[in-house]
Every structure is written in structure tokens, then in C-alpha cells.
Enzyme design. Structure first.
Site, mmCIF file in Angstrom:
data_model
loop_
_atom_site.group_PDB
_atom_site.id
_atom_site.type_symbol
_atom_site.label_atom_id
_atom_site.label_comp_id
_atom_site.label_asym_id
_atom_site.label_seq_id
_atom_site.Cartn_x
_atom_site.Cartn_y
_atom_site.Cartn_z
ATOM 1 C CG ASP A 60 -16.154 22.706 -29.539
ATOM 2 O OD1 ASP A 60 -15.474 23.192 -30.347
ATOM 3 O OD2 ASP A 60 -17.332 22.772 -29.288
ATOM 4 C CD GLU B 204 -17.614 25.825 -31.333
ATOM 5 O OE1 GLU B 204 -18.301 25.315 -30.327
ATOM 6 O OE2 GLU B 204 -17.568 26.999 -31.409
ATOM 7 C CD GLU B 205 -16.484 27.501 -36.386
ATOM 8 O OE1 GLU B 205 -16.630 28.587 -35.931
ATOM 9 O OE2 GLU B 205 -15.270 26.979 -36.353
#
Length: 540
Positions: free
Chosen positions: A261, A279-280
């Protein structure tokens, strides 16, 4: 239920009250949740009214939500959703979420009374503070209840910033939808809504673990510490296999791997706000990751976060502004003996906008230690040290590839009390048969040098004794010759020390302005052509 130290640490950040050793909702909150559970709501406007009543019952109204939160909820459920979708949501899903919240006190009591938490006293839900390595095991059902708290915006926010905790309520997620509408924000919310639709139809029964991993600093008395430049420069660990993928996604890797991540130091980054990059997106399609934002403060330079067992619920297309929810995803990953899906995600945060400082020795060390902390498979360090000493071996800490993690290819707890040294070594070897899937870490919005970051990750994966690195370039032009470069380096049988020394030499020259070519061009001029700045630095 006895009020344990673990519970005391997290209780200020939970919406529940405690009296006479029992967790409970205030009576007015129970009344509101029962109203929500009746299935009589029919609009986003009324939903937010009930959310406001719930927050008032919990004395949370003194800490206002993000501006336009009410308008965001109303916009999504009354305008974005179709009439049929809205009807199903309010009649079939919201009642399940409300009833799940009513069960949160009993779910937590069961969690703290779990036999695993009696044996492994440090696996219960608690604040996993900075510089405190540890692991937490949560059921998917408990995680679902915690995410319901986020949806109804009932987590207390007071003092979260003091502990460097990220936002956890969904108010900003909905507020930004109204204030600055975009399709990517709408589709982020669709992923969350789809998750709630799935768990309301059938509650998953697995386990997810969240671990804070720490490489202690050299001046600490603890045995596992960050490698310094001298250690790396003399490392004889061979470079691991390098796989280049010019297409595909990290989460689509077919074999069991550690999936990276590209994190913000605050876990989740802008997942619950405006952000929509690597990541989101992962947090949207695997919403159980959001639960870690409740109890995991910001990462320091010597820390990483490892999550094992999250389920993927959504399919998607696109990236950033083109991100779109594209329907259901059935996660068919195998499950280990602890009930966790064999999905291991490691969050590591790179330097943000490093510019020329990324070529300085201390920042190179910062990045490789960050990645190494995340990639390191940890067994019982003290046991390994003891066995080496018993056998008269010299001790090289990081060549041991040790870890406090409970990761193994079978997912079993290791019994470190055994006296059979052959069994001990076999157990330590098991964890290292899992490679690392990564990509352009720290190279997008963080603006790092992609060639340098690639090499740093390769060094970290190799030093951690992982068998391979699967690198996804996402079509980045700067890495179009990566496969050729990696094969050329591997053909020369270089060690971690050899490649690290070359990276340091290049970075020193780059910092001093003695070269302005890329690292690959500097290292392998035969591939890139003999320009005026290219030099042949091969030592043979």
C-alpha cells in the site's frame, strides 16, 4: 466484563459508555437506533436527521461535522440513487446496520472475552500507539459494526489529533461530494454502499489482523534495529528474483504475496476525504481496511503497518479522476487456519516531495528502512539469536529475516517454546516463501525518483529474504527498460551490498551536481547509449 488495559486505551475513541464493567448505548441512542431499525425512513434528508439525533444522544454535537455533511447525505441518497435503489437501501440495508450497532456492546464484550485474547493478551482491540509493536485480531462482523459507527458519524473526534489518529467518520466523504461534486467521489461512496449491501445480505465470518511493525533505532536496547549504511554496504545477501509487469494491478497478483500500500503516514490517506489514488482506492474496494484508522496513529519513519485477511467487495476501473465503481467482486482467496483470507497488505509511507534531498545518504536510509520494516518476515528474534549462538555461528541480524508477525504460508501461530532447533528453522523458512508485489511507491503525488525508488524496494525485498519482487510499472515511461536493467544486474550476481554501494555512489554524484542522468543510464550506459554524461562504472 472486566475493564482491561486494552479496553481503557480505546474506550475514549468509541461511542459507547461503560458502567459497572458493562458497555452500553445511552437510552436515547438506543431509541434512535431502534427507529432506524424499523425501516420507516425513505430519504437521505431524514437519515441525516436521525444521525443528528444519535449524535446528540451521545453528546457529540459540540464537535460539528464537516460543512455540508447533511447536504451530502441528502444528495447521494435522494438524487444520486435511483428510486428503487433508495427504497431497498432504507428498507433492507439501514435496518440491518442499525441493529448491528445495537449489538456493538455485546460484540465487543465477546471480543474481549475471546479465548485467544486470554492466551495472547495483546491481540485485543486497543490503541496501537507509535513505537509500540503489536497485533490486533478483529472479526469481520465486529469490523462491520465499527464501520457502521463511521457511516452514522458517531465516533468521538475529541483528542484524536493529539494521538495523531486519522479521521474515521464519513462526514467529509459525503460533505465533499456536495461541495465539489465529482464522479470519482460519487463512485468512492458507491463502493462503501456496496459493502454495506453485501454485509447486510450475508455477514462474513472471517478474521482480520492489524499489526504495527517497528524497526527500533540504533540507540534502543531492543535487538531488532534499523540497518545502517555500513551494514548495507557489506551485506552479502543475493538480490532476489525480479518480475516486471507492464500491465495489471498489485491486488490482482495470482500467487500469495505481500501487497504494498503506497501509504500516507496517516493510514488511509485521503480515503475518507478527497483522495483517490492507490491507497484510497484499495481502502474503497476493501473497506475493512478503514477499521485500522480507528486505532493506528500515524507511522514514524521506522514503522510499517501490516493487515492480513481483508476481503475485497468491489470491482473498479480507472484511477484518480477516472475511478469508477464497476460492480460486485467475489473474493476467492483461500483462508488460513486463523480464519484470515490470504491477503497481506503492507502500508509504507514514502518521503513526500523529496526533491534533491532524496539523494542524500540519510534519506536513502530512511526509505530503505521503511520498506525493509514492511517487507521483513519476523519470527522470534531472540530464538534465532540463541540458536545461532548455540551453534557457534556469527550473528548477522538482518540476514536472519526475523519478525513479530504471525504471517506464515499456512497462517498458523508459531509455538516458540519448542526446543527442537530443526523445527524452529523450518518455521522461520516457511514465512519467507512469499514474495512482494509493489510498484511506483512514492513516485506519483509524492514525486519521488522512480528508478531510485525501484532499486530501494528491490534492496529491501532482497535483504528481507523474500524470494521475489513482482513490480507493476503501471506503464510509467521512466521504467520502460526496467526488465532489461533487472536482468542485466541479476546476470552479474550482485549482492545487496554491491547494488547499495552503486546507488550511494550515484546519489552522491547527483547531489553534488556531478551527473544529471538517471540512475539506470548512469549504471548501464550500454543500454541507454554512451551520452556525454554516461560513464561505465562496472567494477570488472
Amino acid at each position: 466484563m472486566e475493564e482491561s488495559e486494552e479496553l481503557r486505551s480505546i474506550l475514549p475513541y468509541l461511542p459507547l459508555h461503560m458502567r459497572s464493567s458493562s458497555l452500553f448505548w445511552p437510552s436515547q441512542a438506543v431509541e434512535t437506533l431502534r427507529e432506524l431499525g424499523g425501516g420507516r425512513l425513505h430519504s437521505g434528508h431524514l437519515l441525516f436527521q436521525e444521525i443528528s439525533h444519535l449524535r446528540n444522544a451521545l453528546s457529540l454535537s459540540s464537535k460539528p461535522l464537516s460543512p455540508s455533511t447533511s447536504l451530502g447525505y441528502a444528495h447521494f441518497f435522494d438524487e444520486v440513487m435511483s428510486g428503487e435503489e433508495s427504497r431497498k437501501w432504507f428498507q433492507e440495508v439501514v435496518p440491518v446496520l442499525a441493529n448491528l450497532l445495537l449489538r456493538l456492546p455485546s460484540l465487543l464484550e465477546t471480543h474481549y472475552q475471546n479465548p485467544h485474547n486470554a492466551i495472547f493478551t495483546t491481540t485485543a482491540l486497543r490503541l496501537l500507539d507509535s513505537q509500540q509493536p503489536g497485533i490486533i485480531f478483529l472479526s469481520q462482523e465486529l469490523i462491520a459494526a465499527l464501520l457502521c459507527c463511521s457511516f452514522f458519524c458517531v465516533f468521538p473526534v475529541k483528542d484524536r489529533h493529539v494521538k495523531h489518529l486519522p479521521m474515521i467518520n464519513f462526514d467529509k466523504l459525503f460533505s465533499t461530494l456536495y461541495e465539489n461534486y465529482s464522479q470519482k467521489q460519487e463512485n468512492k461512496i458507491w463502493c462503501i454502499i456496496h459493502y454495506f449491501q453485501r454485509i447486510s445480505a450475508k455477514m462474513p465470518k472471517g478474521i482480520v489482523s492489524f499489526e504495527r511493525k517497528v524497526l527500533h533505532l540504533k540507540n534502543d536496547s531492543t535487538p531488532i534495529s534499523c540497518p545502517d549504511a555500513n551494514f548495507l554496504s557489506t551485506s552479502s545477501v543475493p538480490l532476489c528474483r525480479f518480475e516486471v509487469h507492464s500491465s495489471g494491478l498489485i491486488e490482482d497478483q495470482s500467487s500469495e504475496v505481500v501487497e504494498v500500500d503506497f501509504a500516507d503516514k496517516y493510514l488511509g490517506g485521503g480515503a475518507l476525504g478527497w483522495g483517490c489514488v492507490q491507497e484510497e482506492i484499495r481502502f474503497m474496494v476493501c473497506p475493512e481496511l478503514i477499521a485500522g484508522m480507528l486505532f493506528l496513529p500515524a507511522m514514524a519513519d521506522n514503522e510499517a503497518i501490516e493487515v492480513v485477511g481483508v476481503e475485497r467487495f468491489s470491482s473498479y476501473t480507472g484511477y484518480a479522476s477516472s475511478f469508477r465503481f464497476s460492480g460486485d467482486y467475489v473474493d476467492e482467496r483461500e483462508v488460513d487456519t486463523l480464519g484470515r483470507r490470504k491477503t497481506t497488505i503492507v502500508a509504507i509511507d514514502a518521503l513526500r516531495s523529496p526533491g534533491m534531498r532524496q539523494y542524500r545518504a540519510n534519506f536513502l536510509l530512511r526509505e530503505i528502512n521503511k520498506a525493509f520494516c514492511g517487507f521483513l518476515y519476523q519470527c522470534k528474534y531472540q530464538l534465532y539469536q540463541k540458536k545461532l549462538q548455540e551453534n557457534g555461528c556469527s550473528f548477522a541480524l538482518f540476514e536472519a529475516a526475523t519478525s513479530t508477525s504471525m504471517e506464515t504460508s499456512e497462517g498458523k501461530f508459531s509455538n516458540h517454546e519448542t526446543t527442537n532447533s530443526q523445527d524452529d528453522y523450518h518455521r522461520m523458512d516457511q514465512g519467507n516463501n512469499i514474495g512482494v508485489a509493489t510498484g511506483n511507491w512514492g513516485c506519483g503525488v509524492f514525486k519521488g525518483d522512480p528508478e531510485v525508488k525501484t532499486i530501494i524496494q528491490w534492496l529491501a525485498v532482497s535483504q528481507a529474504r523474500r524470494p521475489f519482487i513482482a513490480y507493476y510499472t503501471f506503464g510509467l515511461k521512466a521504467l520502460q527498460s526496467l526488465d532489461e536493467v533487472a536482468n542485466c544486474i541479476l546476470s552479474e550476481r550482485w549482492t545487496v551490498g554491491d547494488l547499495w554501494n552503486m546507488l550511494v555512489e550515484y546519489s552522491t554524484s547527483r547531489s553534488k551536481g556531478e551527473t544529471n542522468v538517471s540512475f539506470f543510464q548512469w549504471l548501464l550506459p550500454s543500454i541507454y547509449g554512451h551520452g556525454s554524461n554516461a560513464i561505465n562504472i562496472w567494477p570488472w
